[in-house]
Each structure stands twice: as structure tokens, then as C-alpha cells.
Design a protein around this motif. Structure first.
Motif, PDB file in Angstrom:
ATOM      1  N   ALA A 208       0.751  -1.301   0.136  1.00  0.00           N
ATOM      2  CA  ALA A 208       0.059   0.123   0.111  1.00  0.00           C
ATOM      3  C   ALA A 208       0.884   1.317  -0.003  1.00  0.00           C
ATOM      4  N   ASP A 209       0.476   2.346  -0.807  1.00  0.00           N
ATOM      5  CA  ASP A 209       1.300   3.413  -0.971  1.00  0.00           C
ATOM      6  C   ASP A 209       1.179   4.281   0.180  1.00  0.00           C
ATOM      7  N   TRP A 210       0.369   3.909   1.232  1.00  0.00           N
ATOM      8  CA  TRP A 210       0.238   4.848   2.378  1.00  0.00           C
ATOM      9  C   TRP A 210       0.707   4.272   3.750  1.00  0.00           C
ATOM     10  N   LEU A 211       1.559   3.154   3.461  1.00  0.00           N
ATOM     11  CA  LEU A 211       2.201   2.240   4.369  1.00  0.00           C
ATOM     12  C   LEU A 211       3.739   2.432   4.384  1.00  0.00           C
ATOM     13  N   THR A 212       4.435   2.728   5.435  1.00  0.00           N
ATOM     14  CA  THR A 212       5.876   2.497   5.339  1.00  0.00           C
ATOM     15  C   THR A 212       6.238   1.376   6.519  1.00  0.00           C
ATOM     16  N   VAL A 213       7.129   0.371   5.987  1.00  0.00           N
ATOM     17  CA  VAL A 213       7.550  -0.606   6.719  1.00  0.00           C
ATOM     18  C   VAL A 213       8.882  -0.552   7.438  1.00  0.00           C
ATOM     19  N   VAL A 214       8.969  -0.891   8.787  1.00  0.00           N
ATOM     20  CA  VAL A 214      10.389  -0.740   9.546  1.00  0.00           C
ATOM     21  C   VAL A 214      10.502  -1.839  10.255  1.00  0.00           C
ATOM     22  N   LYS A 215      11.851  -2.020  10.754  1.00  0.00           N
ATOM     23  CA  LYS A 215      12.223  -3.265  11.577  1.00  0.00           C
ATOM     24  C   LYS A 215      12.050  -3.014  12.901  1.00  0.00           C
ATOM     25  N   GLY A 216      11.201  -3.574  13.627  1.00  0.00           N
ATOM     26  CA  GLY A 216      10.475  -3.629  14.880  1.00  0.00           C
ATOM     27  C   GLY A 216      11.769  -4.079  15.818  1.00  0.00           C
ATOM     28  N   GLY A 217      11.688  -3.788  17.115  1.00  0.00           N
ATOM     29  CA  GLY A 217      12.762  -4.167  17.963  1.00  0.00           C
ATOM     30  C   GLY A 217      12.095  -5.171  19.311  1.00  0.00           C
ATOM     31  N   LYS A 218      12.954  -5.493  19.932  1.00  0.00           N
ATOM     32  CA  LYS A 218      12.669  -6.684  20.966  1.00  0.00           C
ATOM     33  C   LYS A 218      11.554  -6.009  21.824  1.00  0.00           C
ATOM     34  N   GLU A 219      11.325  -4.756  22.253  1.00  0.00           N
ATOM     35  CA  GLU A 219      10.448  -4.502  23.156  1.00  0.00           C
ATOM     36  C   GLU A 219       9.454  -3.154  22.389  1.00  0.00           C
ATOM     37  N   ARG A 220       8.412  -3.127  22.921  1.00  0.00           N
ATOM     38  CA  ARG A 220       7.698  -2.128  22.298  1.00  0.00           C
ATOM     39  C   ARG A 220       8.326  -0.821  22.224  1.00  0.00           C
ATOM     40  N   ALA A 221       8.654  -0.342  22.926  1.00  0.00           N
ATOM     41  CA  ALA A 221       9.662   1.052  23.118  1.00  0.00           C
ATOM     42  C   ALA A 221      10.565   1.178  21.796  1.00  0.00           C
ATOM     43  N   ASP A 222      11.259  -0.150  21.587  1.00  0.00           N
ATOM     44  CA  ASP A 222      12.143   0.086  20.556  1.00  0.00           C
ATOM     45  C   ASP A 222      11.401   0.070  19.381  1.00  0.00           C
ATOM     46  N   SER A 223      10.491  -0.673  18.952  1.00  0.00           N
ATOM     47  CA  SER A 223       9.519  -0.584  17.860  1.00  0.00           C
ATOM     48  C   SER A 223       8.993   0.960  17.386  1.00  0.00           C
ATOM     49  N   VAL A 224       8.367   1.381  18.541  1.00  0.00           N
ATOM     50  CA  VAL A 224       7.930   2.740  18.371  1.00  0.00           C
ATOM     51  C   VAL A 224       9.130   3.921  17.756  1.00  0.00           C
ATOM     52  N   LEU A 225      10.179   3.589  18.524  1.00  0.00           N
ATOM     53  CA  LEU A 225      11.054   4.476  18.347  1.00  0.00           C
ATOM     54  C   LEU A 225      11.824   4.282  17.045  1.00  0.00           C
ATOM     55  N   ALA A 226      11.638   3.029  16.599  1.00  0.00           N
ATOM     56  CA  ALA A 226      12.121   2.867  14.978  1.00  0.00           C
ATOM     57  C   ALA A 226      10.852   3.583  14.079  1.00  0.00           C
ATOM     58  N   GLY A 227       9.764   3.476  14.510  1.00  0.00           N
ATOM     59  CA  GLY A 227       8.910   4.315  13.742  1.00  0.00           C
ATOM     60  C   GLY A 227       9.113   5.667  13.684  1.00  0.00           C
ATOM     61  N   LEU A 228       9.201   6.571  14.954  1.00  0.00           N
ATOM     62  CA  LEU A 228       9.727   7.839  15.040  1.00  0.00           C
ATOM     63  C   LEU A 228      10.909   8.086  14.116  1.00  0.00           C
ATOM     64  N   GLU A 229      11.910   7.347  14.177  1.00  0.00           N
ATOM     65  CA  GLU A 229      12.897   7.775  13.315  1.00  0.00           C
ATOM     66  C   GLU A 229      12.818   7.803  11.914  1.00  0.00           C
ATOM     67  N   ALA A 230      11.984   6.826  11.409  1.00  0.00           N
ATOM     68  CA  ALA A 230      11.451   6.918  10.049  1.00  0.00           C
ATOM     69  C   ALA A 230      10.678   7.976   9.606  1.00  0.00           C
ATOM     70  N   LEU A 231       9.775   8.441  10.668  1.00  0.00           N
ATOM     71  CA  LEU A 231       9.284   9.674  10.604  1.00  0.00           C
ATOM     72  C   LEU A 231      10.189  10.946  10.487  1.00  0.00           C
ATOM     73  N   ASN A 232      11.192  10.722  11.318  1.00  0.00           N
ATOM     74  CA  ASN A 232      11.983  11.890  11.354  1.00  0.00           C
ATOM     75  C   ASN A 232      12.661  12.103  10.025  1.00  0.00           C
ATOM     76  N   ALA A 233      13.129  11.024   9.298  1.00  0.00           N
ATOM     77  CA  ALA A 233      13.801  10.948   8.213  1.00  0.00           C
ATOM     78  C   ALA A 233      13.020  11.362   7.095  1.00  0.00           C
ATOM     79  N   GLU A 234      11.644  11.291   7.123  1.00  0.00           N
ATOM     80  CA  GLU A 234      10.971  11.861   6.075  1.00  0.00           C
ATOM     81  C   GLU A 234       9.882  12.752   6.481  1.00  0.00           C
ATOM     82  N   TYR A 235      10.539  13.595   7.339  1.00  0.00           N
ATOM     83  CA  TYR A 235       9.374  14.533   8.035  1.00  0.00           C
ATOM     84  C   TYR A 235       8.715  15.225   7.255  1.00  0.00           C
ATOM     85  N   ASN A 236       7.454  15.490   7.452  1.00  0.00           N
ATOM     86  CA  ASN A 236       6.600  16.497   6.817  1.00  0.00           C
ATOM     87  C   ASN A 236       5.507  16.961   7.922  1.00  0.00           C
TER      88      ASN A 236
END
Length: 249
Positions: free
Chosen positions: A77-105
Motif C-alpha cells: 500500500a502506498d500509504w504504508l511504510t514498513v520498518v524493522k521493529g525491536g525486542k520491546e514495544r518502545a524499540d519498535s515505536v522509536l524505530a517508527g519515530l526515526e522513520a518519520l524523522n527521516a521523512e519529516y512532513n
């Protein structure tokens, strides 16, 4: 998938951590891939989110060993970005946030974080939560505790130590909604300090931030045990019927 007929509405991004395996379900695959209403649990959740008229982007954090997601129709889907999650929830959320930081809008200056296993989120609850943007203070969907709460004995976990007063106690739900940079910094600092982070709000709290409570519907259940799937399907059918009834002729 969201409604483009209201182009002036502010748009937001959602992070969905889905790198867990859901051991309590006792299934032979991660619970987010169990069947629900003719799809997978994860598909139901993602489609429910992206169909809201103020959500235009979802970042999904999955396990690096996930073999199931690429097989889903929704994977490209063109509205979806997939990233590698981590061992804990906080790691996965942080990975998502860093992906948003990289493509900030503009749509990612505030972000929602939602459990992959909560497919029954309603648009009305999302509306109430997104309204916090105008206040400048983030918050969470939640429900006041209605049952009597018992504290178990530390020495005998199956025995009651005492009853807890339920006044002012709330169940924390998702989505949770905060300024992107504030949430990123709070999670980063809490992880570095080795603090216990049970949800996004707890990271904000640990850093001295404010969190508003927004009362949500009881139907916003988290699928945790096998019997929850039947209840989730009931709620999805109920929400679908109500949506059809409310559409103008």
C-alpha cells in the motif's frame, strides 16, 4: 483509503508496533496474522486507521524475521511504510519515530501510536483524540476503572492482600497521541536510563510531561486471548452496520 473530499483537514501519521508474537494466544503464528472477519487481525486494524479522514500515513514496525506480512495484499500500500521493529514495544515505536524523522512532513509533527491488536477502534474515538492537537497537550484513549480492584499478596500471589480504591483509576488504551519530537526524546531518554516503559504515555510522564485522559468506547478491545477474536468480529460487524446506517441517502 481515507476520504479526500475534505482536503483542508489536518492529516496525521500513525505508528503501529507489530513485532511481537503474542504467546498468550497459543497460535502457530503471531496473533496479528490470525483470521478476523475474512482478513487478518493486522489488516483489519490498519484499514480501520487509514480509512479515517485525518490519517494519511501508517508506519508499521514488524519483526526482521516476519515471513507473513509480505504475503498480505496490503503489504504494498502506498500509504504504508514498513520498518524493522525491536525486542520491546518502545524499540519498535522509536524505530517508527526515526522513520518519520527521516521523512519529516507536516502530517508527522504529531503522531498516533496504536496497538496492532486493537482492530475495533472507532472513528468517533479517533476524532476525540485528534482534537487534542488544538490544545497542545497530548493524551490517550482510556476508560475509567469500573470493577473492584484487588491487590495480590507479594508472598502468596493467588491470595488477596487488600482492595484498591478505584477512584481516579483508568485503563490505558490506544491510540496514544503526542508531539513527534517530544515522544521521540522521551522514549530515547527513558531507554538510555533503563526506565520501565509500559506505553508511550509512561515515557512522557517519566520526563515530566502532561498526558490527558480521553474516555473511549469499551469496544476498543485488545485481542489477547483466543476468545477475544469472536468479540472483536462482533464489534467490527456492529461498527460496520452503524456506519452504513449513518451514511446519507
Amino acid at each position: 483509503m481515507n476520504d479526500a473530499s475534505q482536503p483542508n483537514l489536518r492529516q496525521f501519521s500513525v505508528i503501529v508496533p507489530a513485532a511481537g508474537i503474542g504467546r498468550r494466544m497459543g497460535a502457530n503464528c503471531p496473533k496479528q496474522y490470525l483470521p478476523l472477519a475474512g482478513k487478518t487481525l493486522l489488516e483489519c486494524t490498519l484499514e480501520r486507521l487509514i480509512s479515517h479522514n485525518q490519517i494519511n500515513h501508517i508506519v508499521l514496525a514488524i519483526s526482521p524475521e516476519d515471513e507473513y506480512f509480505p504475503q498480505l495484499p496490503i503489504a504494498n500500500a502506498d500509504w504504508l511504510t514498513v520498518v524493522k521493529g525491536g525486542k520491546e514495544r518502545a524499540d519498535s515505536v522509536l524505530a517508527g519515530l526515526e522513520a518519520l524523522n527521516a521523512e519529516y512532513n507536516e502530517s508527522s509533527d504529531w503522531v498516533l501510536v496504536h496497538d496492532a491488536a486493537r482492530p475495533c477502534i472507532t472513528h468517533s474515538d479517533l476524532d476525540k483524540l485528534l482534537a487534542l492537537y488544538e490544545t497542545g497537550i497530548g493524551g490517550i484513549l482510556s476508560m475509567p476503572v469500573r470493577d473492584t480492584m484487588k491487590r495480590a499478596s507479594a508472598e502468596h500471589p493467588n491470595l488477596v492482600s487488600h482492595s484498591e480504591a478505584r477512584a481516579h483509576l483508568w485503563h490505558a488504551l490506544t491510540p496514544q497521541f503526542f508531539p513527534r519530537q517530544a515522544l521521540h526524546d522521551a522514549l530515547k531518554k527513558a531507554l538510555v536510563q533503563g526506565l520501565s516503559i509500559t506505553d508511550e504515555a509512561s515515557a512522557i510522564e517519566l520526563m515530566g510531561g502532561s498526558v490527558k485522559l480521553v474516555e473511549g468506547l469499551t469496544s476498543n478491545i485488545k485481542v489477547t486471548h483466543p476468545e477475544d477474536l469472536g468479540l472483536a468480529e462482533f464489534y467490527l460487524q456492529h461498527h460496520s452496520s452503524r456506519t452504513q446506517m449513518e451514511k446519507p441517502a
